[in-house]
Scaffold this active site. Structure first.
Site, PDB file in Angstrom:
ATOM      1  N   LYS A 173       0.778  -1.215  -0.025  1.00 49.89           N
ATOM      2  CA  LYS A 173       0.128  -0.013  -0.239  1.00 49.89           C
ATOM      3  C   LYS A 173       0.971   1.252   0.037  1.00 49.89           C
ATOM      4  CE  LYS A 173      -4.260  -1.610   1.537  1.00 49.89           C
ATOM      5  NZ  LYS A 173      -5.854  -1.513   2.130  1.00 49.89           N
ATOM      6  N   LYS A 210      -5.102  -9.563  -5.945  1.00 46.15           N
ATOM      7  CA  LYS A 210      -6.359  -9.703  -5.286  1.00 46.15           C
ATOM      8  C   LYS A 210      -7.400  -8.888  -5.741  1.00 46.15           C
ATOM      9  CE  LYS A 210      -6.783  -7.421  -0.769  1.00 46.15           C
ATOM     10  NZ  LYS A 210      -8.242  -6.921  -0.862  1.00 46.15           N
ATOM     11  N   LYS A 250     -10.655  -2.984  -3.072  1.00 46.01           N
ATOM     12  CA  LYS A 250     -11.398  -1.857  -3.320  1.00 46.01           C
ATOM     13  C   LYS A 250     -10.713  -0.792  -4.146  1.00 46.01           C
ATOM     14  CE  LYS A 250     -13.916  -2.505   1.077  1.00 46.01           C
ATOM     15  NZ  LYS A 250     -12.917  -2.377   2.069  1.00 46.01           N
TER      16      LYS A 250
HETATM   17  P1  ATP Z   1      -8.813  -2.182   0.594  1.00 48.79           P
HETATM   18  O1  ATP Z   1      -8.077  -2.217  -0.832  1.00 48.79           O
HETATM   19  O2  ATP Z   1      -9.216  -0.820   0.747  1.00 48.79           O
HETATM   20  O3  ATP Z   1      -7.833  -2.506   1.456  1.00 48.79           O
HETATM   21  P2  ATP Z   1     -10.153  -4.647   0.549  1.00 48.79           P
HETATM   22  O4  ATP Z   1     -10.664  -4.931  -0.647  1.00 48.79           O
HETATM   23  O5  ATP Z   1      -8.758  -5.406   0.822  1.00 48.79           O
HETATM   24  O6  ATP Z   1      -9.976  -2.944   0.714  1.00 48.79           O
HETATM   25  P3  ATP Z   1     -10.895  -4.617   3.283  1.00 48.79           P
HETATM   26  O7  ATP Z   1     -11.830  -3.772   3.852  1.00 48.79           O
HETATM   27  O8  ATP Z   1      -9.400  -4.461   3.539  1.00 48.79           O
HETATM   28  O9  ATP Z   1     -11.152  -4.658   1.630  1.00 48.79           O
HETATM   29  O10 ATP Z   1     -11.182  -6.148   3.829  1.00 48.79           O
HETATM   30  C1  ATP Z   1     -12.406  -6.630   4.356  1.00 48.79           C
HETATM   31  C2  ATP Z   1     -12.323  -8.055   4.349  1.00 48.79           C
HETATM   32  O11 ATP Z   1     -12.530  -8.655   2.816  1.00 48.79           O
HETATM   33  C3  ATP Z   1     -10.967  -8.757   4.930  1.00 48.79           C
HETATM   34  O12 ATP Z   1     -11.531  -9.857   5.897  1.00 48.79           O
HETATM   35  C4  ATP Z   1     -10.308  -9.235   3.749  1.00 48.79           C
HETATM   36  O13 ATP Z   1      -9.295 -10.195   4.114  1.00 48.79           O
HETATM   37  C5  ATP Z   1     -11.442  -9.753   2.766  1.00 48.79           C
HETATM   38  N1  ATP Z   1     -10.957  -9.456   1.587  1.00 48.79           N
HETATM   39  C6  ATP Z   1     -10.533  -8.315   0.725  1.00 48.79           C
HETATM   40  N2  ATP Z   1     -10.262  -8.702  -0.504  1.00 48.79           N
HETATM   41  C7  ATP Z   1     -10.328 -10.067  -0.650  1.00 48.79           C
HETATM   42  C8  ATP Z   1     -10.595 -10.905  -1.631  1.00 48.79           C
HETATM   43  N3  ATP Z   1      -9.844 -10.250  -3.045  1.00 48.79           N
HETATM   44  N4  ATP Z   1     -10.660 -12.064  -1.475  1.00 48.79           N
HETATM   45  C9  ATP Z   1     -11.050 -12.721  -0.333  1.00 48.79           C
HETATM   46  N5  ATP Z   1     -11.294 -11.916   0.714  1.00 48.79           N
HETATM   47  C10 ATP Z   1     -11.001 -10.478   0.614  1.00 48.79           C
HETATM   48 MG    MG Z   2      -7.442  -4.668   2.515  1.00 45.53          MG
END
Ligand code: ATP
Ligand code: MG
Length: 344
Positions: free
Chosen positions: A115, A207, A210
């Site tokens: 990040k 992965k 968001k």
């Molecule tokens: P950011 O990019 O802002 O970090 P994010 O998509 O990683 O957003 P988070 O809010 O950080 O979302 O994570 C929320 C939950 O979703 C966590 O338990 C994380 O492990 C899960 N998660 C995030 N992305 C994935 C993915 N691609 N596959 C499975 N689980 C996910």
């Molecule tokens: Mg995340």
């Protein structure tokens, strides 16, 4: 081990673009665990501000994540749903744990490296300390089980290390105050199934996230049927036919990802999905995936929109959840102060 009941804690950041990875990797697990555990589900707004946020959007994103929890089947009356910044004990315990965690431990965290990117000197101190706040989130409820996606495995291991070090550093004081041989339970990660790591639709090595700048990399919970169809059709694949067995997906990350998504949405194993599509090309598989994704996600998107139209209802759910969360967090914080010799 301290005699506390089994308790689930997990959180989702209100950073916008809630996606299929969040839904399959985290939120569906939150729903399933409610039958077995007391659950606390948090909209982790203090984590979101580790990178810049627009205040007007942040408020809406907090409501959006709450709506996603409720629309997916989280029961906010039997369990607890709230936003993190309302319960000051999260930040308070995080400070204490900043003094327990070691710089060397944090330096190994891959999420910070990803990040912060190349401009590491310019990243916020909060982004670096993020995993310590996450440890505080879990430990302030002395939670025993934490459902998360694969990407959070390293942070959860750090939470265990921090809990363990606190228990060891203050062992005498913990025992003297009647907490036995450990104050904090070591939280267990719950990371399983084909959805633990959903990958980007554009790049099978990254992965789904968001924060990915490309909207085509992810299926958002707010996408309508047309958007879902377009994104699945454009999803990267390879020229080969679908194999008959999961072993045939090795070295084919995009194909593996789409089969994993299908399996998770349909609550089947990848092997079963492949039996149905073996030998076929991607166009038939993708059409079936579009139908499945639309069938599963559009009712959730519709319910989210319905809930989000009534922000006072959502705000009420969060305020009530915060009151109940605070009632659990405050005694932990008071005990931590007793254990450490902080007069209160
Ligand atoms: P950011 O990019 O802002 O970090 P994010 O998509 O990683 O957003 P988070 O809010 O950080 O979302 O994570 C929320 C939950 O979703 C966590 O338990 C994380 O492990 C899960 N998660 C995030 N992305 C994935 C993915 N691609 N596959 C499975 N689980 C996910
Ligand atoms: Mg995340």
């Amino acid at each position: 081990m301290a005699n506390v009941g089994q308790r689930v804690f997990s959180g989702v950041q209100p950073t916008g673009n809630l996606h299929l990875g969040n839904y399959l990797g985290a939120i569906t697990k939150f729903v399933a665990l409610q039958a077995q555990y007391q659950c606390i589900y948090c909209v982790v707004d203090l984590h979101a501000i580790t990178v810049p946020q627009n205040p007007d959007e942040l408020v809406e994103h907090i409501r959006e994540v709450t709506a996603a929890f409720l629309a997916s089947g989280v029961d906010a009356s039997k369990h607890i749903v709230f936003n993190q910044s309302r319960v000051a004990e999260h930040a308070e315990l995080a400070w204490v744990l900043n003094c327990v965690a070691r710089i060397g431990w944090l330096s190994r965290m891959t999420q910070f490296k990803e990040k912060a990117g190349k401009d590491r000197e310019n990243a916020s101190v909060g982004l670096y300390a993020y995993p310590v706040l996450m440890a505080a989130d879990i430990l302030v409820y002395r939670a025993t089980h934490v459902p998360v996606g694969e990407d959070q495995k390293q942070h959860l291991e750090l939470s265990r290390d921090i809990a363990q070090k606190f228990n060891v550093d203050f062992a005498q004081s913990i025992a003297a105050r009647g907490f036995g041989d450990a104050f904090f339970p070591l939280p267990e990660p719950l990371i399983q199934g084909p959805a633990a790591r959903i990958m980007s639709l554009r790049d099978g090595s990254k992965k789904m996230s968001k924060s990915d700048p490309s909207d085509y990399s992810r299926i958002n919970l707010s996408d309508d049927a047309d958007a879902i169809a377009q994104k699945v059709r454009k999803a990267k694949t390879d020229p080969d036919a679908l194999p008959g067995e999961p072993e045939g997906l090795v070295g084919r990350p995009e194909a593996q990802n789409l089969v994993g998504i299908f399996a998770a949405l349909d609550e089947r194993s990848p092997a079963e999905v492949l039996k149905e599509f073996a030998g076929g090309n991607f166009s038939r598989f993708k059409s079936a995936l579009v139908d499945l994704a639309v069938a599963k996600l559009s009712p959730i998107g519709a319910e989210m929109r319905r809930l989000q139209a009534d922000s006072s209802y959502i705000d009420g759910v969060l305020a009530d959840g915060a009151d109940r969360a605070r009632a659990l967090a405050a005694p932990t914080m008071a005990s931590v102060k007793d254990i450490m010799g902080l007069l209160h």
